[in-house]
Design a protein around this motif. Structure first.
Motif, PDB file in Angstrom:
ATOM      1  N   ALA A  10       0.808  -1.495   0.408  1.00  0.00           N
ATOM      2  CA  ALA A  10      -0.041   0.109  -0.349  1.00  0.00           C
ATOM      3  C   ALA A  10       1.393   1.416  -0.245  1.00  0.00           C
ATOM      4  CB  ALA A  10      -1.271   0.169   1.188  1.00  0.00           C
ATOM      5  N   ASP A  11       0.218   2.447  -0.500  1.00  0.00           N
ATOM      6  CA  ASP A  11       1.370   3.600  -0.457  1.00  0.00           C
ATOM      7  C   ASP A  11       1.463   4.512   0.824  1.00  0.00           C
ATOM      8  OD1 ASP A  11       0.230   3.645  -3.502  1.00  0.00           O
ATOM      9  OD2 ASP A  11      -1.063   5.276  -3.041  1.00  0.00           O
ATOM     10  N   PHE A  12       3.190   4.552   0.537  1.00  0.00           N
ATOM     11  CA  PHE A  12       3.076   5.366   1.732  1.00  0.00           C
ATOM     12  C   PHE A  12       3.051   6.572   1.492  1.00  0.00           C
ATOM     13  CE2 PHE A  12       4.478   0.698   2.911  1.00  0.00           C
ATOM     14  CZ  PHE A  12       4.667   0.842   4.562  1.00  0.00           C
ATOM     15  N   GLY A  13       2.253   7.705   2.119  1.00  0.00           N
ATOM     16  CA  GLY A  13       2.137   8.761   1.395  1.00  0.00           C
ATOM     17  C   GLY A  13       1.127   8.853   0.396  1.00  0.00           C
ATOM     18  N   ALA A  14       1.069  10.312   0.896  1.00  0.00           N
ATOM     19  CA  ALA A  14      -0.525  10.990  -0.573  1.00  0.00           C
ATOM     20  C   ALA A  14       0.269  10.630  -2.090  1.00  0.00           C
ATOM     21  CB  ALA A  14      -0.778  11.745   0.136  1.00  0.00           C
ATOM     22  N   PHE A  15      -0.047  10.429  -2.886  1.00  0.00           N
ATOM     23  CA  PHE A  15      -0.125  10.444  -3.863  1.00  0.00           C
ATOM     24  C   PHE A  15      -1.445  10.990  -5.102  1.00  0.00           C
ATOM     25  CE2 PHE A  15       3.166   7.621  -2.878  1.00  0.00           C
ATOM     26  CZ  PHE A  15       4.312   7.857  -3.594  1.00  0.00           C
ATOM     27  N   ASP A  16      -1.561  12.111  -5.604  1.00  0.00           N
ATOM     28  CA  ASP A  16      -2.506  12.461  -6.041  1.00  0.00           C
ATOM     29  C   ASP A  16      -2.428  11.980  -7.726  1.00  0.00           C
ATOM     30  OD1 ASP A  16      -4.574  14.038  -7.285  1.00  0.00           O
ATOM     31  OD2 ASP A  16      -3.438  15.989  -7.601  1.00  0.00           O
ATOM     32  N   GLY A  17      -2.497  10.552  -7.847  1.00  0.00           N
ATOM     33  CA  GLY A  17      -2.239   9.949  -9.067  1.00  0.00           C
ATOM     34  C   GLY A  17      -1.423   9.198  -9.788  1.00  0.00           C
ATOM     35  N   GLY A  18      -0.797   8.632 -10.748  1.00  0.00           N
ATOM     36  CA  GLY A  18       0.367   8.304 -10.545  1.00  0.00           C
ATOM     37  C   GLY A  18      -0.181   6.420 -10.259  1.00  0.00           C
ATOM     38  N   PRO A  19       0.737   5.697 -10.622  1.00  0.00           N
ATOM     39  CA  PRO A  19       0.493   3.998 -10.745  1.00  0.00           C
ATOM     40  C   PRO A  19       0.645   3.481  -9.555  1.00  0.00           C
ATOM     41  CG  PRO A  19       2.027   4.134 -12.191  1.00  0.00           C
ATOM     42  CD  PRO A  19       2.049   5.442 -11.363  1.00  0.00           C
ATOM     43  N   HIS A  20      -0.489   3.426  -8.549  1.00  0.00           N
ATOM     44  CA  HIS A  20      -0.441   2.514  -7.448  1.00  0.00           C
ATOM     45  C   HIS A  20      -0.010   1.448  -7.583  1.00  0.00           C
ATOM     46  CE1 HIS A  20      -5.259   2.164  -7.910  1.00  0.00           C
ATOM     47  NE2 HIS A  20      -4.670   1.263  -8.206  1.00  0.00           N
ATOM     48  N   ALA A  21       0.357   0.550  -6.453  1.00  0.00           N
ATOM     49  CA  ALA A  21       0.978  -1.095  -7.002  1.00  0.00           C
ATOM     50  C   ALA A  21      -0.372  -1.890  -7.347  1.00  0.00           C
ATOM     51  CB  ALA A  21       0.885  -1.945  -5.415  1.00  0.00           C
ATOM     52  N   GLY A  22      -0.120  -2.315  -8.236  1.00  0.00           N
ATOM     53  CA  GLY A  22      -0.876  -4.000  -9.173  1.00  0.00           C
ATOM     54  C   GLY A  22      -0.602  -3.203 -10.329  1.00  0.00           C
ATOM     55  N   LEU A  23      -0.215  -2.072 -10.524  1.00  0.00           N
ATOM     56  CA  LEU A  23      -0.689  -1.125 -11.861  1.00  0.00           C
ATOM     57  C   LEU A  23       0.777  -1.409 -12.601  1.00  0.00           C
ATOM     58  CD1 LEU A  23      -2.803   2.040 -11.030  1.00  0.00           C
ATOM     59  CD2 LEU A  23      -3.291  -0.119 -12.379  1.00  0.00           C
ATOM     60  N   PRO A  24       0.382  -1.388 -13.586  1.00  0.00           N
ATOM     61  CA  PRO A  24       1.617  -1.239 -14.624  1.00  0.00           C
ATOM     62  C   PRO A  24       2.392  -0.111 -14.511  1.00  0.00           C
ATOM     63  CG  PRO A  24       0.044  -2.008 -16.343  1.00  0.00           C
ATOM     64  CD  PRO A  24      -0.640  -1.435 -15.116  1.00  0.00           C
ATOM     65  N   ALA A  25       3.866  -0.080 -14.266  1.00  0.00           N
ATOM     66  CA  ALA A  25       4.037   1.196 -15.022  1.00  0.00           C
ATOM     67  C   ALA A  25       4.142   2.013 -15.833  1.00  0.00           C
ATOM     68  CB  ALA A  25       5.361   1.326 -14.353  1.00  0.00           C
ATOM     69  N   PRO A  26       3.791   3.465 -15.889  1.00  0.00           N
ATOM     70  CA  PRO A  26       3.526   3.865 -17.124  1.00  0.00           C
ATOM     71  C   PRO A  26       4.930   4.205 -17.831  1.00  0.00           C
ATOM     72  CG  PRO A  26       3.482   5.284 -15.670  1.00  0.00           C
ATOM     73  CD  PRO A  26       3.712   4.654 -14.956  1.00  0.00           C
ATOM     74  N   GLU A  27       4.688   4.268 -19.406  1.00  0.00           N
ATOM     75  CA  GLU A  27       6.165   4.634 -20.192  1.00  0.00           C
ATOM     76  C   GLU A  27       6.159   5.602 -20.052  1.00  0.00           C
ATOM     77  OE1 GLU A  27       8.170   3.248 -21.663  1.00  0.00           O
ATOM     78  OE2 GLU A  27       7.158   2.383 -23.179  1.00  0.00           O
ATOM     79  N   ALA A  28       7.512   6.029 -20.856  1.00  0.00           N
ATOM     80  CA  ALA A  28       8.124   7.670 -20.567  1.00  0.00           C
ATOM     81  C   ALA A  28       9.192   7.832 -21.710  1.00  0.00           C
ATOM     82  CB  ALA A  28       8.635   7.920 -19.103  1.00  0.00           C
ATOM     83  N   VAL A  36       4.004  -1.943 -10.635  1.00  0.00           N
ATOM     84  CA  VAL A  36       4.441  -1.382  -9.487  1.00  0.00           C
ATOM     85  C   VAL A  36       4.291  -2.558  -8.226  1.00  0.00           C
ATOM     86  CG1 VAL A  36       4.096   0.443  -8.112  1.00  0.00           C
ATOM     87  CG2 VAL A  36       4.231   1.073 -10.435  1.00  0.00           C
ATOM     88  N   LEU A  37       5.144  -2.160  -7.479  1.00  0.00           N
ATOM     89  CA  LEU A  37       5.033  -2.917  -6.012  1.00  0.00           C
ATOM     90  C   LEU A  37       4.885  -2.324  -5.171  1.00  0.00           C
ATOM     91  CD1 LEU A  37       5.908  -6.009  -4.814  1.00  0.00           C
ATOM     92  CD2 LEU A  37       8.330  -4.586  -4.707  1.00  0.00           C
ATOM     93  N   GLY A  38       5.252  -1.112  -4.950  1.00  0.00           N
ATOM     94  CA  GLY A  38       5.156   0.315  -3.844  1.00  0.00           C
ATOM     95  C   GLY A  38       5.733   1.020  -4.854  1.00  0.00           C
ATOM     96  N   ARG A  39       5.276   2.135  -3.382  1.00  0.00           N
ATOM     97  CA  ARG A  39       5.060   3.436  -3.757  1.00  0.00           C
ATOM     98  C   ARG A  39       5.806   4.845  -2.633  1.00  0.00           C
ATOM     99  NH1 ARG A  39       0.529   7.436  -7.296  1.00  0.00           N
ATOM    100  NH2 ARG A  39      -0.664   6.099  -5.768  1.00  0.00           N
ATOM    101  N   TRP A  40       6.650   4.948  -2.458  1.00  0.00           N
ATOM    102  CA  TRP A  40       7.239   6.360  -1.216  1.00  0.00           C
ATOM    103  C   TRP A  40       7.248   7.551  -1.320  1.00  0.00           C
ATOM    104  CZ3 TRP A  40       8.800   1.119  -2.589  1.00  0.00           C
ATOM    105  CH2 TRP A  40       8.282   0.194  -1.778  1.00  0.00           C
ATOM    106  N   ARG A  41       6.261   8.392  -0.676  1.00  0.00           N
ATOM    107  CA  ARG A  41       6.069   9.851  -1.501  1.00  0.00           C
ATOM    108  C   ARG A  41       7.611  10.208  -0.180  1.00  0.00           C
ATOM    109  NH1 ARG A  41       4.842  12.213  -4.809  1.00  0.00           N
ATOM    110  NH2 ARG A  41       2.687  12.531  -4.675  1.00  0.00           N
ATOM    111  N   ASN A  42       7.967   9.845   0.751  1.00  0.00           N
ATOM    112  CA  ASN A  42       9.895   9.711   0.934  1.00  0.00           C
ATOM    113  C   ASN A  42      10.535   8.699   1.443  1.00  0.00           C
ATOM    114  OD1 ASN A  42      11.749  11.226   2.021  1.00  0.00           O
ATOM    115  ND2 ASN A  42      11.014  11.661   4.079  1.00  0.00           N
ATOM    116  N   GLY A  43      10.976   8.772  -0.020  1.00  0.00           N
ATOM    117  CA  GLY A  43      11.719   7.145  -0.406  1.00  0.00           C
ATOM    118  C   GLY A  43      13.092   7.488   0.280  1.00  0.00           C
ATOM    119  N   ARG A  44      13.787   8.512   0.776  1.00  0.00           N
ATOM    120  CA  ARG A  44      14.840   8.282   0.657  1.00  0.00           C
ATOM    121  C   ARG A  44      15.781   7.789   1.279  1.00  0.00           C
ATOM    122  NH1 ARG A  44      18.742  11.451  -0.530  1.00  0.00           N
ATOM    123  NH2 ARG A  44      20.534  11.810  -0.344  1.00  0.00           N
ATOM    124  N   ASP A  45      14.715   6.655   2.482  1.00  0.00           N
ATOM    125  CA  ASP A  45      15.944   6.070   3.870  1.00  0.00           C
ATOM    126  C   ASP A  45      15.461   4.708   3.965  1.00  0.00           C
ATOM    127  OD1 ASP A  45      17.590   8.257   4.553  1.00  0.00           O
ATOM    128  OD2 ASP A  45      15.599   9.484   5.774  1.00  0.00           O
TER     129      ASP A  45
END
Lengths: 538, 59
Positions: free
Chosen positions: A413-431, A511-520
């Motif tokens: 599950a997301d760590f921190g608030a995201f306004d859009g973008g892919p959460h866990a379980g979605l394919p990463a977007p192309e760029a 996407v496995l997971g995502r962190w708003r503050n992922g530095r540590d």
């Protein structure tokens, strides 16, 4: 039509880490993907070479990305015909012109048409080039005996001789009439539709653009529905629905097929000489195994599920099975993951099959209405679509898209608030990106390793830990290995990223997971936990 | 209404027609149409839709 296949003459092995039953596009792609991860396999194929007839012809962007992981995307693009949209007609009037998402900076078009035997050949060549895949043609699986640590597989050669192979794992990619499925006493469950379509490939030159074309109740064949797709080598794929009272065996006879084709070619003004290449018949099926893992036997592609042809989810979903399974099985075989990781393959891909069946059923209800209610509603929708934009979407063919792995045990599950973008379980977007290797697309970084995308300068110590590739995403030119230059800002936008945002992407690009503050964040520990996870039951 | 919502209602109505059967479906559809007509803002738009439906049903 098909190039000659490599025939191995050496004796069959006594044991193999992975035996793949079925050398079709899914089996050969799994073999090549496993080989990319350093895992050897033996492919057992009953036929003597690549398939007859063009079969599955529409390859999705997602499928091309997966084939890109084994280096088979370039020959697919060189040979295939890329397309973006299509037109639907009611009688002789256009009721829909649709276009799938496409952008100038894209790596692949939304869809590429190519005969299945080319896809098989390119996947085969990629597999053989690794030196880790042994493909045995004209050889069939005749028995599978699962035991504690693997399976004893009996295979029968064309000359009738039998041979036993100890296989740690078996992957059944042996198609809709899977022998392995039958030998294990497993059954597909679901339903099928009565409406039958004749599928005809013909050779005819044309100057028409490459589009998906559909006619409902065309003057050439009143009451029928006709689909046309362009393939390489001057080939048309033509599908048309036959009447409920027609005998399927009669319907595929050339004397019954060719006049209907001629009538339609006349109607659309295609006058070049033509000849039939292949005729088949089809009815929509919505069938799946309830589980794709049975001990150390795994099912993929049509052996696991049969989805309706409309929306082109058949082979495309089979390749997604391959992309999901290969990295997991490789991690288990390398001893990096618990074998329970393979339960997530079953959970995720059974879910995907059920979603594909749900969308495919919707398409089928329009393309081959199963009863009076759907027939009547289609009559209304087609007429109204001529005049009202608001109902035109009902005619849209709902082409395949990558399925979200809702409720996967791997999702974090997301760590921190995201306004859009892919959460866990979605394919990463192309760029579109730039690395020290030059201009690239993000999807080229996937396929083999976990990928961590850190927006900003990450601590150097974090780089390269475990089996993960850590990238710093920057808005400046990439000067060091491990830098991604977000050339057009597409990553920042599509990942809804801010400085400090971290995404961890699975080897299959999800996407496995995502962190708003992922530095540590200890990325290696996150991945290790995912690999060792035991299945949570719903 | 979104495309997905329209799709859902399309399927629901097709299934309702199938359950009701060919003989009784005109009544089902007339009932539904009357209910929808009553929600139109004025007679002019309702009459225009009736005219369009009649014209299309003769094609």
């Amino acid at each position: 039509m098909t190039s000659s296949s490599t025939t191995s003459t050496s004796p069959l092995p006594a044991r193999t880490p992975v035996l793949i039953a079925g050398g079709g596009p899914v089996g050969l792609t799994v073999a090549a993907l496993l080989a990319q991860q350093g895992i050897a396999s033996t492919v057992i194929e009953a036929d003597s070479s690549f398939c007859d007839g063009s079969r599955a012809i529409c390859m999705s962007r997602r499928s091309l990305e997966i084939l890109g992981w084994i280096g088979a995307d370039k020959p697919m693009l060189d040979k295939g015909l890329s397309w973006v949209g299509g037109r639907s007609y009611f009688r002789d009037r256009e009721v829909l012109h649709f276009e799938m998402p496409a952008e100038p900076t894209q790596r692949f078009g939304p869809m590429v048409n190519i005969q299945q035997y080319y896809a098989e050949e390119f996947a085969h060549d990629a597999a053989i080039a690794t030196g880790l895949v042994d493909v045995r043609w004209s050889t069939r699986v005749s028995n599978v005996t699962p035991h504690g640590n693997g399976n004893t597989v009996e295979v029968t050669s064309a000359n009738g001789s039998t041979h036993r192979i100890e296989a740690d794992w078996v992957i059944a990619c042996d198609g809709g009439r899977s022998t392995v499925r039958e030998l294990l006493g497993l059954q597909l469950s679901g339903m099928q539709y009565d409406g039958r379509y004749v599928i005809v490939d013909i050779e005819q030159a044309t100057s028409r653009p490459v589009e998906r074309l559909a006619w409902f109740d065309p003057p050439s064949n009143p009451g029928s529905t006709i689909l046309m797709h362009r393939q390489p080598d001057n080939v048309w794929r033509i599908d048309y629905q036959i009447r409920d009272d027609e005998d399927p065996a009669e319907a595929v006879k050339p004397e019954n097929v060719l006049p209907r084709v001629q009538s339609h070619l006349d109607m659309i003004g295609e006058t070049a000489p033509w000849k039939p290449l292949w005729i088949s018949i089809y009815n929509a099926k919505c069938l799946t195994l309830p589980q794709y893992r049975h001990g150390r036997v795994l099912f993929a592609g049509d052996a696991a599920h049969l989805v309706p042809i409309f929306g082109v989810r058949g082979l495309n979903s089979g390749l997604d099975d391959a992309g999901n399974l290969a990295w997991k099985l490789a991690a288990v075989l390398r001893g990096e993951a618990a074998d329970s990781l393979l339960d997530s393959y079953s959970i995720e891909r059974v879910h995907a099959a059920r979603e594909n069946i749900r969308y495919g059923a919707k398409s089928t209800e329009f393309m081959a209405p199963p009863n009076y209610g759907f027939r009547l509603m289609r009559e209304a929708a087609l007429r109204l679509a001529l005049e009202n934009d608001s109902v035109r979407s009902l005619v849209n063919p709902r082409q395949t898209t990558a399925i979200e792995y809702v409720d996967s045990p791997l999702n974090i599950a997301d760590f921190g608030a995201f306004d859009g973008g892919p959460h866990a379980g979605l394919p990463a977007p192309e760029a579109s990106i730039q690395t020290t290797g030059g201009a690239q697309h993000l999807s080229e970084l996937f396929g083999q390793h976990f990928v961590a995308l850190y927006f900003g300068d990450i601590a150097p110590a974090t780089k390269g830990s475990g089996g993960v590739r850590v990238y710093s995403v920057r808005d400046t030119v990439a000067i060091r290995d491990g830098d991604i230059h977000d050339t057009l800002g597409q990553m920042r936008e599509r990942f809804a990223a801010a400085p400090g945002t971290l995404y961890v992407i699975r080897p299959d690009g999800y996407v496995l997971g995502r962190w708003r503050n992922g530095r540590d964040i200890d990325i290696a520990a996150i991945i290790d936990k995912a690999l060792q996870q035991t299945t949570r039951t719903a | 209404m979104t495309h997905a919502e329209l799709d859902t209602t399309y399927t629901a109505l097709a299934e309702a027609i199938a359950r009701t059967g060919e003989t009784r479906s005109p009544l089902l559809l007339a009932t539904l149409a009357l209910s929808l007509l009553a929600e139109q803002p004025d007679a002019a738009s309702a009459l225009a839709q009736i005219t369009q439906a009649e014209r299309l049903s003769n094609t």
